[in-house]
Scaffold this motif. Structure first.
Motif, PDB file in Angstrom:
ATOM      1  N   ILE A  19      18.028  53.564  59.052  1.00 31.22           N
ATOM      2  CA  ILE A  19      19.268  52.962  59.630  1.00 31.22           C
ATOM      3  C   ILE A  19      19.178  53.291  61.078  1.00 31.22           C
ATOM      4  CG2 ILE A  19      21.677  53.254  59.368  1.00 31.22           C
ATOM      5  CD1 ILE A  19      20.394  52.301  56.891  1.00 31.22           C
ATOM      6  N   PRO A  20      19.417  52.437  61.820  1.00 33.21           N
ATOM      7  CA  PRO A  20      19.464  52.607  63.315  1.00 33.21           C
ATOM      8  C   PRO A  20      20.773  53.341  63.525  1.00 33.21           C
ATOM      9  CG  PRO A  20      19.963  50.088  62.728  1.00 33.21           C
ATOM     10  CD  PRO A  20      19.633  50.712  61.532  1.00 33.21           C
ATOM     11  N   ASP A  21      20.536  54.226  64.742  1.00 36.63           N
ATOM     12  CA  ASP A  21      21.418  55.037  65.167  1.00 36.63           C
ATOM     13  C   ASP A  21      22.206  54.224  66.104  1.00 36.63           C
ATOM     14  OD1 ASP A  21      23.048  57.067  65.927  1.00 36.63           O
ATOM     15  OD2 ASP A  21      21.643  58.237  66.764  1.00 36.63           O
ATOM     16  N   LEU A  22      23.033  53.295  65.583  1.00 41.26           N
ATOM     17  CA  LEU A  22      23.940  52.463  66.351  1.00 41.26           C
ATOM     18  C   LEU A  22      24.785  53.200  67.653  1.00 41.26           C
ATOM     19  CD1 LEU A  22      24.995  49.569  64.048  1.00 41.26           C
ATOM     20  CD2 LEU A  22      23.047  49.737  65.605  1.00 41.26           C
TER      21      LEU A  22
ATOM     22  N   ALA B  60      18.770  37.902  62.406  1.00 42.20           N
ATOM     23  CA  ALA B  60      19.913  38.265  61.491  1.00 42.20           C
ATOM     24  C   ALA B  60      21.138  37.639  62.093  1.00 42.20           C
ATOM     25  CB  ALA B  60      19.819  39.704  61.480  1.00 42.20           C
ATOM     26  N   ASN B  61      22.213  37.952  61.318  1.00 43.02           N
ATOM     27  CA  ASN B  61      23.508  37.548  61.884  1.00 43.02           C
ATOM     28  C   ASN B  61      24.557  38.630  61.488  1.00 43.02           C
ATOM     29  OD1 ASN B  61      25.746  36.052  63.081  1.00 43.02           O
ATOM     30  ND2 ASN B  61      25.801  34.512  61.608  1.00 43.02           N
ATOM     31  N   PRO B  62      24.604  39.923  61.858  1.00 42.50           N
ATOM     32  CA  PRO B  62      25.219  40.939  61.339  1.00 42.50           C
ATOM     33  C   PRO B  62      26.948  40.672  61.536  1.00 42.50           C
ATOM     34  CG  PRO B  62      24.436  41.680  63.552  1.00 42.50           C
ATOM     35  CD  PRO B  62      23.748  40.169  63.013  1.00 42.50           C
ATOM     36  N   LEU B  63      27.222  39.803  62.646  1.00 41.87           N
ATOM     37  CA  LEU B  63      28.583  39.819  62.438  1.00 41.87           C
ATOM     38  C   LEU B  63      29.090  38.956  61.347  1.00 41.87           C
ATOM     39  CD1 LEU B  63      29.456  39.147  66.357  1.00 41.87           C
ATOM     40  CD2 LEU B  63      29.513  41.060  65.274  1.00 41.87           C
TER      41      LEU B  63
ATOM     42  N   ILE C  13      30.771  46.822  61.925  1.00 44.30           N
ATOM     43  CA  ILE C  13      29.488  46.505  62.687  1.00 44.30           C
ATOM     44  C   ILE C  13      29.859  46.097  64.204  1.00 44.30           C
ATOM     45  CG2 ILE C  13      28.629  44.431  62.003  1.00 44.30           C
ATOM     46  CD1 ILE C  13      25.772  45.841  62.276  1.00 44.30           C
ATOM     47  N   ARG C  14      30.701  44.734  63.926  1.00 47.22           N
ATOM     48  CA  ARG C  14      31.389  44.360  65.375  1.00 47.22           C
ATOM     49  C   ARG C  14      31.554  44.973  66.477  1.00 47.22           C
ATOM     50  NH1 ARG C  14      33.225  39.113  66.321  1.00 47.22           N
ATOM     51  NH2 ARG C  14      33.268  38.656  64.103  1.00 47.22           N
ATOM     52  N   ASP C  15      32.448  46.348  65.915  1.00 48.54           N
ATOM     53  CA  ASP C  15      32.847  47.151  66.630  1.00 48.54           C
ATOM     54  C   ASP C  15      32.000  48.101  67.339  1.00 48.54           C
ATOM     55  OD1 ASP C  15      35.635  46.381  66.633  1.00 48.54           O
ATOM     56  OD2 ASP C  15      36.177  47.874  65.193  1.00 48.54           O
ATOM     57  N   GLN C  16      30.906  48.454  66.390  1.00 49.98           N
ATOM     58  CA  GLN C  16      29.528  49.079  66.771  1.00 49.98           C
ATOM     59  C   GLN C  16      28.953  48.526  67.809  1.00 49.98           C
ATOM     60  OE1 GLN C  16      27.929  51.837  64.032  1.00 49.98           O
ATOM     61  NE2 GLN C  16      29.102  51.209  62.422  1.00 49.98           N
ATOM     62  N   LEU C  17      28.558  47.389  67.558  1.00 46.52           N
ATOM     63  CA  LEU C  17      27.837  46.367  68.629  1.00 46.52           C
ATOM     64  C   LEU C  17      28.466  46.081  70.020  1.00 46.52           C
ATOM     65  CD1 LEU C  17      26.186  43.527  66.313  1.00 46.52           C
ATOM     66  CD2 LEU C  17      25.373  45.803  66.922  1.00 46.52           C
ATOM     67  N   ARG C  18      29.664  45.949  69.869  1.00 44.44           N
ATOM     68  CA  ARG C  18      30.446  45.711  71.006  1.00 44.44           C
ATOM     69  C   ARG C  18      30.521  47.179  71.821  1.00 44.44           C
ATOM     70  NH1 ARG C  18      35.429  41.794  69.317  1.00 44.44           N
ATOM     71  NH2 ARG C  18      34.142  40.010  69.515  1.00 44.44           N
ATOM     72  N   ALA C  19      30.411  48.277  71.312  1.00 45.99           N
ATOM     73  CA  ALA C  19      30.353  49.826  72.025  1.00 45.99           C
ATOM     74  C   ALA C  19      29.177  49.675  72.681  1.00 45.99           C
ATOM     75  CB  ALA C  19      30.534  50.761  70.899  1.00 45.99           C
ATOM     76  N   ILE C  20      28.034  49.316  72.206  1.00 46.01           N
ATOM     77  CA  ILE C  20      26.862  49.140  72.921  1.00 46.01           C
ATOM     78  C   ILE C  20      26.750  48.646  74.448  1.00 46.01           C
ATOM     79  CG2 ILE C  20      24.370  48.546  72.966  1.00 46.01           C
ATOM     80  CD1 ILE C  20      24.250  48.762  69.956  1.00 46.01           C
ATOM     81  N   THR C  21      27.227  47.501  74.455  1.00 45.96           N
ATOM     82  CA  THR C  21      27.499  46.796  75.667  1.00 45.96           C
ATOM     83  C   THR C  21      28.417  47.451  76.524  1.00 45.96           C
ATOM     84  OG1 THR C  21      28.928  45.227  74.785  1.00 45.96           O
ATOM     85  CG2 THR C  21      26.792  44.441  74.611  1.00 45.96           C
ATOM     86  N   ARG C  22      29.694  48.032  76.115  1.00 44.62           N
ATOM     87  CA  ARG C  22      30.624  48.627  76.601  1.00 44.62           C
ATOM     88  C   ARG C  22      30.220  49.873  77.525  1.00 44.62           C
ATOM     89  NH1 ARG C  22      34.328  47.519  72.368  1.00 44.62           N
ATOM     90  NH2 ARG C  22      33.920  49.624  71.583  1.00 44.62           N
ATOM     91  N   ARG C  23      29.037  50.515  76.790  1.00 47.76           N
ATOM     92  CA  ARG C  23      28.734  51.882  77.449  1.00 47.76           C
ATOM     93  C   ARG C  23      27.413  51.500  78.586  1.00 47.76           C
ATOM     94  NH1 ARG C  23      27.670  53.158  71.913  1.00 47.76           N
ATOM     95  NH2 ARG C  23      25.606  52.801  71.381  1.00 47.76           N
ATOM     96  N   GLY C  24      27.230  49.991  78.744  1.00 49.36           N
ATOM     97  CA  GLY C  24      26.135  49.571  79.590  1.00 49.36           C
ATOM     98  C   GLY C  24      24.995  49.167  78.918  1.00 49.36           C
ATOM     99  N   GLY C  25      24.883  49.109  77.642  1.00 47.63           N
ATOM    100  CA  GLY C  25      23.459  48.560  76.955  1.00 47.63           C
ATOM    101  C   GLY C  25      23.653  47.406  76.774  1.00 47.63           C
ATOM    102  N   ARG C  26      22.639  46.767  75.832  1.00 47.10           N
ATOM    103  CA  ARG C  26      22.329  45.373  75.597  1.00 47.10           C
ATOM    104  C   ARG C  26      22.167  45.189  74.174  1.00 47.10           C
ATOM    105  NH1 ARG C  26      17.429  43.449  79.337  1.00 47.10           N
ATOM    106  NH2 ARG C  26      18.050  41.641  78.317  1.00 47.10           N
TER     107      ARG C  26
END
Length: 258
Positions: free
Chosen positions: A159-162, A173-176, A188-201
């Motif tokens: 399981i990826p450590d999102l 894949a289309n996780p949204l 998972i929408r919130d978890q993916l957006r959290a990646i970009t909010r902290r400067g990730g891609r």
């Protein structure tokens, strides 16, 4: 009995989704997401919510039914009669056609029960049949095959450590829409957006501009072009000496051929 609310969880596609059940005089009247659940936090899929309608459907089958010989309908029978009839028919099939004539299919709710999985595997081994099919046969067997080839067991699904991911590559894949599926990541929408909010891609590889591709970075490869893209990534890794040589030497075989 007065109306009461009980904490439960979704038994359809994601046991990590918390639900609140409203029960009136012993009858389930409503299901809704549990805002206080620590993982799902108010998320639930439509199938889980709809189980209240399934529970109360007037056509719901509550006891075994046996088709009449003339095919005109069904008659209720006892569990003993139903299981005895099934056993006799199954023995006849095994006697005349062997174990491979028997197949078993089970869906998501059973897959989340370890006892169900163990018993059905034992049953199929006993009758001598390899024909065991699941909901994964439709949507996730590629993940299981990859785990078998990479880790030696199809049940090892990392399981990826999102929460600590800085770069997420999503291929086909289309996780949204799927809500992560085997990733088991509620909201998972919130978890993916959290990646970009902290400067990730978050980069999505997909011929189609899917919902997830539209929300993040999209690389629109041609259909069936993903294999070439992945080979290109490998080429860059080795050409620019980006591989972890110590780990590769310890864990990998066939590196020269690759």
């Amino acid at each position: 009995m007065a109306t009461e609310e009980r904490v439960t969880y979704c038994r359809i596609c994601e046991p990590l989704c918390g639900l609140i059940a409203t029960v009136d005089d012993g009858r389930l009247v409503r299901l809704r997401p549990d805002d206080r659940h620590p993982l799902s936090r108010g998320f639930a899929c439509p199938k889980g919510i709809a189980m209240a309608d399934v529970q109360n459907d007037p056509d719901r089958v509550l006891r075994p039914l046996r088709r009449r010989p003339d095919g005109s309908g069904f008659d209720p029978v006892s569990w003993d009669d139903a299981l005895g009839d099934i056993g006799r028919r199954l023995r006849r099939i095994l006697r005349h056609h062997g174990g491979p004539a028997v197949g078993w299919y089970f869906g998501n709710p059973g897959a989340f029960s370890y006892s169900h999985t163990l018993w059905l595997r034992g049953f199929m081994t006993a009758v001598g049949s390899p024909n065991l099919f699941t909901a994964g046969s439709q949507d996730i067997n590629n993940r299981l095959v990859a785990s078998r080839l990479l880790y030696g067991s199809l049940t090892r699904v990392p399981i990826p450590d999102l929460a600590r991911t800085e770069f997420l590559l999503v291929v086909g894949a289309n996780p949204l829409v799927s809500h992560g599926s085997a990733v088991s990541a509620p909201r998972i929408r919130d978890q993916l957006r959290a990646i970009t909010r902290r400067g990730g891609r978050v980069v999505v590889i997909d011929p189609r501009r899917s919902e997830t591709a539209r929300a993040f970075e999209h690389v629109a490869v041609r259909p069936d072009g993903d294999a070439w893209l992945l080979l290109s990534l490998l080429h860059v890794i080795f050409a620019e000496r980006l591989e972890d040589t110590a780990t590769v030497a310890r864990l990998a075989r066939g590196l020269d051929a690759l």
